[in-house]
Scaffold this active site. Structure first.
Site, PDB file in Angstrom:
ATOM      1  N   GLY A  16       0.777  -1.214   0.000  1.00 22.72           N
ATOM      2  CA  GLY A  16       0.000   0.000   0.000  1.00 22.72           C
ATOM      3  C   GLY A  16       0.825   1.290   0.000  1.00 22.72           C
ATOM      4  O   GLY A  16       1.915   1.334  -0.531  1.00 22.72           O
ATOM      5  N   THR A  49       9.157   3.787   0.778  1.00 23.07           N
ATOM      6  CA  THR A  49       8.733   3.912  -0.614  1.00 23.07           C
ATOM      7  C   THR A  49       7.318   4.463  -0.608  1.00 23.07           C
ATOM      8  O   THR A  49       6.416   3.851  -0.027  1.00 23.07           O
ATOM      9  CB  THR A  49       8.773   2.555  -1.331  1.00 23.07           C
ATOM     10  OG1 THR A  49      10.124   2.091  -1.384  1.00 23.07           O
ATOM     11  CG2 THR A  49       8.248   2.677  -2.756  1.00 23.07           C
ATOM     12  N   ASP A 103     -16.471 -12.019 -28.938  1.00 16.74           N
ATOM     13  CA  ASP A 103     -17.264 -11.899 -27.715  1.00 16.74           C
ATOM     14  C   ASP A 103     -16.715 -10.812 -26.794  1.00 16.74           C
ATOM     15  O   ASP A 103     -17.484 -10.058 -26.182  1.00 16.74           O
ATOM     16  CB  ASP A 103     -17.287 -13.242 -26.986  1.00 16.74           C
ATOM     17  CG  ASP A 103     -18.062 -13.164 -25.685  1.00 16.74           C
ATOM     18  OD1 ASP A 103     -19.279 -12.911 -25.732  1.00 16.74           O
ATOM     19  OD2 ASP A 103     -17.448 -13.340 -24.621  1.00 16.74           O
TER      20      ASP A 103
END
Length: 624
Positions: free
Chosen positions: A131, A158, A594
């Site tokens: 996260g 980070t 499709d």
């Protein structure tokens, strides 16, 4: 094991001595380490002496953190949260990902307990990740607590940079010593497209705040994606002229939720070639031990450029990294699926020794290289591999490059009708199924390519010609299955092709992988493989064939807004596999229809045909 246990008290004592040499002076008065941006000559000298002392009195490294290949894991990445305030297209779907219940996430105390244990065993660098780690409310306190751990040299983070400018002064005071900021574009509008949120100016503010506070270098991580931001390489590099940045170009890598495929990957060598054309004087810097980056510098520039080559040139042999996820699982390899729950053992009351045994066992099982998810993309000529090395579930894309165009041209002539050479001569990469992308630049020189292709003549080889009678009809004119019980088993290979003309709108969405249904090429490829295996259930009088290999290739033809499909099947038995190849190509084409029909129904399926077959009494067939 006993030797390692005996060495640990010595190692801890050394760390205490080293910490004391930095944090006290001869008078006994406390000395604080300078923060980045506040250089102090005496403190710098003390730090230098500390490092020299450590080199001269290095203790045996923990056996628990050393794997069976001798790699010492001194770098720990800890995920503080699964949540993120952005939705980067290469990282997660727009709707986000299912989150782990809060009760199953590591608490602050559990994070610090595990960090303390790893540092005691020799980890000297911890990086906080997510996260997005800076959305965790107690991130500053966690950094401060980590900074107190004896032996920990580096605390990094980070971040996507959205909250960085606001939090960085506090983080720096707490002890944060290294920063990596993710930024994939310098164009604000493109930033919003990539991350699906606003915030470009906040990220830039965070970068300048880091420089202002003295962090050097400030690392900027840029994931390079073909068709999205590879045109900005030179602009990123230009930033290093006047700023102390380390711009790190990262090869696009696979993660759950990013709908990853090789079409989007730009290899390190390709990026380097682009930079050298602009700056021929670009020089390579010495590589640090266990570094993941190949670093370069332009003479006269303040900063530098690096490449993280996770896919094209992996660095598994020197990997020293371990990871703890937000829910407390230990991952010894970012690409591996194997995880061990340290949280569960911690909450069950495991002692420090028991936790170390669990960690040591996991580290000991670490593989030599990451889970076969990387594929080398070289500029060298294609290797000649046998069919026995095919793997139909691996996909490799070779996007067009000037150095590759001649190789493609050998496979496509005239109006891009596949000219199939002997199958062992196909470029299969590392024994994998290719997924080509080509812009067909040279097809523009042939105006006939805009017109329907006239049928190509067929050639035959072998002792028997084709029959002048239908083999699936008995003497009474009724349908019947051919008896192949007396036929000898031989090696059978067949190749078939099909083409789907999508039109410009659907083609662009497929090319950019923006269809709401998902990645049309991957779905069509898997459908083709599945269809080949089920041919006898679809075609009434076909025998069931135990296929040993199936290969489905899809190539984009931007000239005709088309997808060219090629299916190859292989088996050993008394009957051929041309029906399996034709069924595979046809069903892959139907699947593309499709996937795209919501965008346009003006889609044409055509040119379903057998390209070649080998094996059997009637000899070989090759469409010339």
């Amino acid at each position: 094991m006993a030797a390692a246990a005996a060495a640990r008290p010595v190692s801890r004592m050394l760390r205490r001595v080293l910490r004391s040499t930095v944090r006290s002076c001869s008078s006994g008065a406390p000395v604080t380490l300078p923060h980045p941006g506040e250089p102090s000559q005496p403190a710098t000298e003390e730090l230098s002496r500390r490092r020299q002392f450590l080199r001269e009195h290095v203790a045996p490294f923990s056996a628990f953190l050393t794997d069976s290949f001798g790699r010492r894991h001194s770098y720990l990445r800890i995920s503080l949260t699964e949540k993120c305030n952005l939705r980067c297209q290469y990282c997660m779907p727009e709707e986000g990902v299912p989150l782990t219940p809060k009760a199953k996430l590591l608490t602050t105390e559990e994070i610090l307990t595990l960090a303390r244990l790893f540092v005691k065993e020799g980890v000297d660098k911890i990086r906080l990740t997510g996260g997005e780690p800076l959305i965790r409310p107690d991130v500053v306190d966690i950094v401060a607590q980590l900074h107190r751990l004896e032996g920990l040299r580096t605390i990094g983070v980070t971040t996507n940079g959205i909250n960085l400018a606001r939090l960085l002064p506090s983080l720096q005071k707490a002890g944060l010593s290294a920063i990596n900021i993710s930024l994939d574009t310098l164009v604000p509008a493109k930033f919003e497209f990539i991350v699906r949120r606003k915030g470009f100016h906040k990220v830039m503010e965070g970068i300048h705040k880091a420089i202002e506070l003295g962090y050097n270098p400030v690392k900027v991580n840029c994931v390079v994606m073909r068709g999205l931001n590879e045109d900005e390489l030179l602009n990123f590099v230009a930033l290093t002229k006047g700023l102390p940045l380390d711009v790190r170009f990262i090869e696009y890598m696979p993660f759950d939720g990013n709908k990853w495929n090789f079409r989007k990957m730009v290899s390190y060598k390709e990026m380097l070639d682009t930079l050298r054309q602009q700056w021929p004087e670009l020089e390579k810097l010495p590589e640090e031990e266990s570094s993941t980056a190949k670093a370069f510098k332009i003479p006269g520039f303040r900063g530098q450029v690096s490449f993280i080559t996770s896919m094209s040139e992996h660095f598994c042999g020197t990997c020293n990294r371990l990871r703890i996820t937000a829910d407390g699982n230990l991952k010894v390899c970012l690409f591996g699926n194997s995880e061990v729950s340290l949280r569960d053992h911690l909450r069950a009351g495991a002692s420090e020794e028991e936790l170390l045994r669990i960690i040591g066992a996991a580290v000991g099982r670490k593989k030599q290289q990451h889970a076969e998810l990387f594929l080398m993309l070289q500029d060298s000529p294609p290797a000649i591999l046998s069919l026995s090395s095919w793997d139909p579930l691996r996909v490799q894309d070779l996007r067009h490059r000037m150095s590759f165009s001649n190789q493609v041209a050998t496979l496509w002539k005239g109006c891009r009708v596949p000219q199939i050479p002997p199958l062992a001569h196909w470029w299969l990469g590392s024994g994998s199924l290719q997924r080509h992308y080509s812009s067909h630049r040279d097809s523009a020189t042939n105006p006939k390519c805009l017109s329907p292709v006239s049928p190509a003549p067929a050639t035959h080889s072998g002792p028997l010609p084709t029959s002048d009678q239908l083999t699936h009809v008995n003497t009474e004119g009724r349908a019947a299955m051919v008896d192949v019980g007396q036929k000898p088993d031989t090696e059978r290979v067949a190749v078939a092709s099909a083409m789907v003309l999508l039109g410009p709108v659907a083609f662009k969405l497929v090319q950019e992988n923006q269809l709401k249904k998902g990645d049309a090429l991957v779905v069509a490829q898997l459908a083709g493989i599945q269809a080949a295996k089920l041919t006898s259930q679809l075609i009434p009088l076909c025998h069931h064939v135990a296929l040993s290999h199936v290969q489905v290739q899809l190539e984009l033809d931007s000239t005709r807004h088309a997808v060219v499909i090629q299916a190859s099947c292989r088996a050993r038995g008394p009957t051929g596999v041309e029906m399996e190849a034709l069924t595979s190509a046809a069903v892959a084409a139907l699947t593309l229809y499709d996937m795209c029909k919501a965008v346009s129904r003006d889609i044409v399926l055509g040119e379903i045909k057998l390209i070649s077959k080998t094996g059997g009494q009637r000899g070989d067939f090759h469409r010339a």
